[in-house]
Design an enzyme around this catalytic site. Structure first.
Site, PDB file in Angstrom:
ATOM      1  CG  MET A   1      53.411  13.096 -24.939  1.00 12.87           C
ATOM      2  SD  MET A   1      51.996  13.918 -25.661  1.00 12.87           S
ATOM      3  CE  MET A   1      52.786  15.007 -26.830  1.00 12.87           C
ATOM      4  CB  CYS A   2      52.927   9.443 -30.537  1.00 13.63           C
ATOM      5  SG  CYS A   2      51.657   8.636 -29.553  1.00 13.63           S
ATOM      6  CD  GLU A   3      59.628  12.047 -31.022  1.00 10.08           C
ATOM      7  OE1 GLU A   3      60.018  12.618 -32.061  1.00 10.08           O
ATOM      8  OE2 GLU A   3      60.255  12.079 -29.953  1.00 10.08           O
TER       9      GLU A   3
END
Lengths: 255, 255
Positions: A1-3
């Protein structure tokens, strides 16, 4: 996941405060250690700072935190690699020209079956599902609008429809900007907040940093920040409903 | 007029020394105060640092000088505006995707009648003659090679032919790279030097800086630097003949 982190403002505004919160999650308080990037628009031009290294100890990220680049539209991303190796060509945001403007895109999530997405003349450079989805979006847009469209809100409604199709392939949280508009499409998590007078004090969740926006702004400033998770603990952030999008222009929500 | 700086190397090499010479010309020892930019390739990816402000006192230029970003292919430019206002969208280098790679371009000179150059689907974003010429080149290339060409040297010969046509419209010194190759086309002034073992000491013309390359390199390193004017006073630079080009790959001249 990334932000993801985005900003839309009615006057050129620096994003140092919010970016400081985000970079801590890049290997500091969060696991997103596989690169980061931030694109600032200035008029039709834009510039991107990116690094395949973790943001929390990147000298370039430090420059971006310390040197207040003022912009009305910003798109930023920190990455935890899932598809595509840790490399500069796989580091978001991605920018391509469409209709004589720079379009900048960042994606959080993971897609299955992305290789079947036709991208026409927009060829991916790296190996990520994200960039392939971006090229597909651009290809779809030029098919629907071979000439520069005049009704941009209709264009963004169509992009929401396309983003909904991508969401069927997995998780597709997205920020997209042409420099005037900043669009946020939520697949799972995406929050926004609009700050305007009377401004108060905000406190970052990820670091012991406070800012008094009243000292930094004028009465007429309108600044919207969009993020995967709220960056501050003492303000109310709006969650975008999964499958829906929000569109911002000059800081204001376009309804 | 503007100044160009390019590098091609067989191992990732920093360009801090040459860039230090160039930035002095950006409002310091030279008149090129209307912005600057530098693109570093790392594999198929690239990143660009650019600023519409003069390079000699830019904090971003300072970062690029102090933080050794290592690359095998670099294209840099400092600008003295003639066509197109001082703005980020008019700041070189320009990067566009072609055949699934990033192509980066910088131009020194001025063209007449550039508005008649057809650019097809490659739409200029800013107002410079330079970007329009770049879009025209890309359009011509996709017309001649709709699919990814395998013989890249033939492609660069065709680009030399196209650059020759642009030169008929004025002054057209150009650097162009796809990340593997760095091409230099000379219209009036463009010099190159290849450094290899045994390395010596070089002294910048524009600032009281010396570097002993022997301390910075290994025996196998091959590094070519291309510039509008020689950057060092104690080495022999080769001038490219007007109307001709040189092509470099991994530091070596491709004949």
């Amino acid at each position: 996941m990334c932000e993801l982190l985005g900003m839309s403002a009615n006057v050129p505004t620096d994003i140092c405060f919010s970016f400081t919160g985000l970079v801590q999650r890049g290997g500091g308080t969060g696991p997103h250690k596989d690169g980061w990037g931030i694109t600032f628009y200035e008029g039709k031009g834009c510039r991107t700072f990116k690094d395949p290294q973790p943001s929390f100890n990147s000298p370039i990220a430090k420059l971006v935190q310390d040197y207040p680049i003022k912009s009305c539209s910003v798109v930023a991303h920190i990455r935890q690699a899932n598809r595509g190796k840790v490399a500069l060509e796989n580091t978001h945001p991605f920018t391509r020209e469409l209709w004589g403007r720079n379009w900048t895109y960042a994606h959080n999530g993971q897609l299955k079956g992305h290789r079947s997405l036709e991208t026409g003349p927009f060829r991916p450079i790296g190996e990520t599902d994200s960039e392939q989805a971006f090229c597909w979006l651009l290809h779809k847009l030029t098919q629907r609008y071979p000439r520069t469209p005049s009704n941009m809100q209709a264009v963004f409604r169509y992009i929401t429809e396309l983003a909904g199709q991508l969401r069927e392939k997995g998780v597709f949280n997205m920020l997209l900007s042409d420099g005037r508009y900043v669009m946020a499409f939520c697949s799972t998590n995406l929050y926004w907040i609009t700050r305007r007078a009377p401004f108060g004090v905000a406190k970052l969740l990820d670091q012991d940093v406070e800012i008094d926006f009243q000292e930094e702004t004028t009465l007429n400033d309108v600044v919207t920040v969009i993020a995967t998770q709220p960056l501050t603990g003492n303000e109310t952030w709006h969650k975008i409903a999964p499958g829906e999008s929000e569109l911002f222009c000059l800081g204001e929500r376009v309804v």
